[in-house]
Motif scaffolding. Sequence first.
Motif, PDB file in Angstrom:
ATOM      1  N   GLY A  36       0.987  -1.147  -0.085  1.00  0.00           N
ATOM      2  CA  GLY A  36      -0.146  -0.119  -0.137  1.00  0.00           C
ATOM      3  C   GLY A  36       1.055   1.236  -0.097  1.00  0.00           C
ATOM      4  N   PRO A  37       0.199   2.412  -0.350  1.00  0.00           N
ATOM      5  CA  PRO A  37       0.995   3.738  -0.254  1.00  0.00           C
ATOM      6  C   PRO A  37       1.421   4.152   1.099  1.00  0.00           C
ATOM      7  CG  PRO A  37      -1.155   4.080  -0.675  1.00  0.00           C
ATOM      8  CD  PRO A  37      -1.095   2.664  -0.725  1.00  0.00           C
ATOM      9  N   ALA A  38       2.531   4.784   1.090  1.00  0.00           N
ATOM     10  CA  ALA A  38       2.856   5.544   2.356  1.00  0.00           C
ATOM     11  C   ALA A  38       1.788   6.294   2.971  1.00  0.00           C
ATOM     12  CB  ALA A  38       4.354   5.980   2.365  1.00  0.00           C
ATOM     13  N   SER A  39       1.356   7.318   2.150  1.00  0.00           N
ATOM     14  CA  SER A  39       0.549   8.208   2.449  1.00  0.00           C
ATOM     15  C   SER A  39      -0.883   8.152   1.552  1.00  0.00           C
ATOM     16  CB  SER A  39       0.887   9.484   2.347  1.00  0.00           C
ATOM     17  OG  SER A  39       2.118   9.790   3.246  1.00  0.00           O
ATOM     18  N   PRO A  40      -1.773   7.333   2.011  1.00  0.00           N
ATOM     19  CA  PRO A  40      -3.081   7.149   1.136  1.00  0.00           C
ATOM     20  C   PRO A  40      -3.889   8.213   0.905  1.00  0.00           C
ATOM     21  CG  PRO A  40      -3.195   5.228   2.938  1.00  0.00           C
ATOM     22  CD  PRO A  40      -2.027   6.667   3.049  1.00  0.00           C
ATOM     23  N   ASN A  41      -4.362   8.547  -0.322  1.00  0.00           N
ATOM     24  CA  ASN A  41      -5.280   9.865  -0.695  1.00  0.00           C
ATOM     25  C   ASN A  41      -6.375   9.456  -1.462  1.00  0.00           C
ATOM     26  OD1 ASN A  41      -6.096  12.255  -1.500  1.00  0.00           O
ATOM     27  ND2 ASN A  41      -4.025  13.061  -1.872  1.00  0.00           N
ATOM     28  N   ALA A  42      -7.654   9.681  -0.836  1.00  0.00           N
ATOM     29  CA  ALA A  42      -8.818   9.375  -1.382  1.00  0.00           C
ATOM     30  C   ALA A  42      -9.017  10.260  -2.857  1.00  0.00           C
ATOM     31  CB  ALA A  42      -9.938   9.751  -0.500  1.00  0.00           C
ATOM     32  N   GLU A  43      -8.269  11.038  -2.948  1.00  0.00           N
ATOM     33  CA  GLU A  43      -8.496  11.816  -4.186  1.00  0.00           C
ATOM     34  C   GLU A  43      -7.550  11.204  -5.221  1.00  0.00           C
ATOM     35  OE1 GLU A  43     -10.695  14.445  -4.509  1.00  0.00           O
ATOM     36  OE2 GLU A  43     -11.166  14.514  -2.562  1.00  0.00           O
ATOM     37  N   THR A  44      -6.532  10.688  -5.189  1.00  0.00           N
ATOM     38  CA  THR A  44      -5.968  10.095  -6.156  1.00  0.00           C
ATOM     39  C   THR A  44      -5.412   8.576  -5.457  1.00  0.00           C
ATOM     40  OG1 THR A  44      -3.754  10.756  -4.947  1.00  0.00           O
ATOM     41  CG2 THR A  44      -4.611  12.172  -6.824  1.00  0.00           C
ATOM     42  N   PRO A  45      -6.600   7.607  -5.686  1.00  0.00           N
ATOM     43  CA  PRO A  45      -6.389   6.093  -5.282  1.00  0.00           C
ATOM     44  C   PRO A  45      -5.193   5.617  -6.098  1.00  0.00           C
ATOM     45  CG  PRO A  45      -8.382   6.666  -6.803  1.00  0.00           C
ATOM     46  CD  PRO A  45      -7.915   7.896  -6.823  1.00  0.00           C
ATOM     47  N   SER A  46      -4.802   4.626  -5.155  1.00  0.00           N
ATOM     48  CA  SER A  46      -3.495   3.865  -5.739  1.00  0.00           C
ATOM     49  C   SER A  46      -3.916   2.459  -6.397  1.00  0.00           C
ATOM     50  CB  SER A  46      -2.345   3.643  -4.355  1.00  0.00           C
ATOM     51  OG  SER A  46      -2.336   4.630  -4.009  1.00  0.00           O
ATOM     52  N   GLY A  47      -5.199   2.301  -6.197  1.00  0.00           N
ATOM     53  CA  GLY A  47      -5.514   0.817  -7.008  1.00  0.00           C
ATOM     54  C   GLY A  47      -7.214   1.113  -6.756  1.00  0.00           C
ATOM     55  N   PHE A  48      -7.642  -0.088  -7.375  1.00  0.00           N
ATOM     56  CA  PHE A  48      -9.089  -0.403  -7.555  1.00  0.00           C
ATOM     57  C   PHE A  48      -9.509  -1.943  -7.378  1.00  0.00           C
ATOM     58  CE2 PHE A  48      -7.978   3.223 -10.134  1.00  0.00           C
ATOM     59  CZ  PHE A  48      -8.824   4.329  -9.813  1.00  0.00           C
ATOM     60  N   ILE A  49     -10.530  -2.133  -6.581  1.00  0.00           N
ATOM     61  CA  ILE A  49     -11.219  -3.323  -6.703  1.00  0.00           C
ATOM     62  C   ILE A  49     -12.642  -3.375  -7.023  1.00  0.00           C
ATOM     63  CG2 ILE A  49      -9.414  -4.398  -4.857  1.00  0.00           C
ATOM     64  CD1 ILE A  49     -11.579  -4.071  -2.790  1.00  0.00           C
ATOM     65  N   THR A  50     -13.254  -4.345  -7.481  1.00  0.00           N
ATOM     66  CA  THR A  50     -14.654  -4.316  -7.812  1.00  0.00           C
ATOM     67  C   THR A  50     -15.692  -4.943  -6.655  1.00  0.00           C
ATOM     68  OG1 THR A  50     -14.529  -6.578  -8.782  1.00  0.00           O
ATOM     69  CG2 THR A  50     -14.113  -4.977 -10.332  1.00  0.00           C
ATOM     70  N   PRO A  51     -16.888  -4.405  -6.753  1.00  0.00           N
ATOM     71  CA  PRO A  51     -17.651  -4.974  -5.766  1.00  0.00           C
ATOM     72  C   PRO A  51     -17.739  -6.424  -5.567  1.00  0.00           C
ATOM     73  CG  PRO A  51     -18.811  -3.208  -6.950  1.00  0.00           C
ATOM     74  CD  PRO A  51     -17.478  -3.697  -7.680  1.00  0.00           C
ATOM     75  N   GLU A  52     -17.558  -7.134  -6.745  1.00  0.00           N
ATOM     76  CA  GLU A  52     -17.501  -8.617  -6.759  1.00  0.00           C
ATOM     77  C   GLU A  52     -16.172  -9.140  -5.833  1.00  0.00           C
ATOM     78  OE1 GLU A  52     -20.074  -7.256  -9.864  1.00  0.00           O
ATOM     79  OE2 GLU A  52     -17.939  -6.945  -9.411  1.00  0.00           O
ATOM     80  N   GLN A  53     -15.052  -8.461  -6.080  1.00  0.00           N
ATOM     81  CA  GLN A  53     -13.946  -8.793  -5.156  1.00  0.00           C
ATOM     82  C   GLN A  53     -14.136  -8.461  -3.743  1.00  0.00           C
ATOM     83  OE1 GLN A  53     -11.089  -6.468  -7.501  1.00  0.00           O
ATOM     84  NE2 GLN A  53     -10.390  -8.182  -8.696  1.00  0.00           N
ATOM     85  N   VAL A  54     -14.887  -7.456  -3.552  1.00  0.00           N
ATOM     86  CA  VAL A  54     -15.286  -7.148  -1.989  1.00  0.00           C
ATOM     87  C   VAL A  54     -16.090  -8.245  -1.408  1.00  0.00           C
ATOM     88  CG1 VAL A  54     -16.581  -5.664  -0.709  1.00  0.00           C
ATOM     89  CG2 VAL A  54     -15.067  -4.519  -2.441  1.00  0.00           C
ATOM     90  N   TYR A  55     -16.940  -8.639  -2.426  1.00  0.00           N
ATOM     91  CA  TYR A  55     -17.994  -9.949  -1.848  1.00  0.00           C
ATOM     92  C   TYR A  55     -17.042 -11.305  -1.392  1.00  0.00           C
ATOM     93  CZ  TYR A  55     -21.369 -13.639  -2.086  1.00  0.00           C
ATOM     94  OH  TYR A  55     -21.933 -14.726  -2.016  1.00  0.00           O
ATOM     95  N   GLU A  56     -16.069 -11.465  -2.377  1.00  0.00           N
ATOM     96  CA  GLU A  56     -15.225 -12.536  -2.207  1.00  0.00           C
ATOM     97  C   GLU A  56     -14.291 -12.524  -0.980  1.00  0.00           C
ATOM     98  OE1 GLU A  56     -15.669 -15.467  -3.771  1.00  0.00           O
ATOM     99  OE2 GLU A  56     -17.238 -14.854  -5.067  1.00  0.00           O
ATOM    100  N   ILE A  57     -13.835 -11.299  -0.995  1.00  0.00           N
ATOM    101  CA  ILE A  57     -12.979 -11.051   0.431  1.00  0.00           C
ATOM    102  C   ILE A  57     -13.948 -11.173   1.637  1.00  0.00           C
ATOM    103  CG2 ILE A  57     -11.547  -9.542   1.558  1.00  0.00           C
ATOM    104  CD1 ILE A  57     -10.987  -8.208  -1.076  1.00  0.00           C
ATOM    105  N   ALA A  58     -15.095 -10.624   1.512  1.00  0.00           N
ATOM    106  CA  ALA A  58     -15.984 -10.729   2.906  1.00  0.00           C
ATOM    107  C   ALA A  58     -16.259 -12.276   3.023  1.00  0.00           C
ATOM    108  CB  ALA A  58     -17.337  -9.865   2.468  1.00  0.00           C
ATOM    109  N   ARG A  59     -16.589 -13.210   2.052  1.00  0.00           N
ATOM    110  CA  ARG A  59     -16.725 -14.563   2.447  1.00  0.00           C
ATOM    111  C   ARG A  59     -15.604 -15.237   2.771  1.00  0.00           C
ATOM    112  NH1 ARG A  59     -18.690 -17.269  -2.952  1.00  0.00           N
ATOM    113  NH2 ARG A  59     -18.622 -19.014  -1.552  1.00  0.00           N
TER     114      ARG A  59
END
Length: 213
Positions: free
Chosen positions: A143-166
């Motif tokens: 992950g980035p040293a200083s996360p910034n919501a305005e300039t995201p460092s990466g993306f995941i999809t809702p489907e991936q969120v669901y799989e992680i939650a499972r």
Amino acid sequence: PADPPTPSPPQPHLPQPQPATLLAFRFRLAALRPSTAVRPSPRARRTRSIATHAAMSFLRYVKLRVPSATARPGPSIGQALGPLGINMAEFCKQFNEKSEPMYEKGVPLRVLLSAYSDRSFKFEVRSPPTSYLILKCAGMEKGPASPNAETPSGFITPEQVYEIARIKHTDDMRFHLPLEGVARGVIGSARSMGVQVREWEDIPEDQRNAGGQ
């Protein structure tokens, strides 16, 4: 004249017997459906485990992070288990046998170990850290040293969120929680790491292949 016959009491309505095939089908569905009412809580299971070892006294819990199927005696494990007199080689053997069919080799897993006064132990293998799963899905090494919501460092999809939650939902501390609540926790962790959740078509093309769809 003879007394009129006493009317018999009404018989209760009994359900008609169902075909054996239908009963068997419903039984299979019930067996496949997860039940939180029957499953004992983690505290109850640990209490029962301690009660079965009444001849020995419980010392303390030890939290470890060990790579799946590749554990070996070393400083990281030795510093935690050595003072308790636990056989590190035996722990590594049992952990590798238990984790190998669960995850790919090398995946970091969280372990909760119960140590006893006679140098015996029991342990629970838990899911990988949420941050690790998010980085894997986003195709990021770290992950980035200083996360910034305005300039995201990466993306995941809702489907991936669901799989992680499972995956996280299988942990003893979360199995009783709604899956939606676990997914919201994954989204919050991703946001704190500078990773945004977007639909696949809304992710910039140059980052679509980073973590896979």
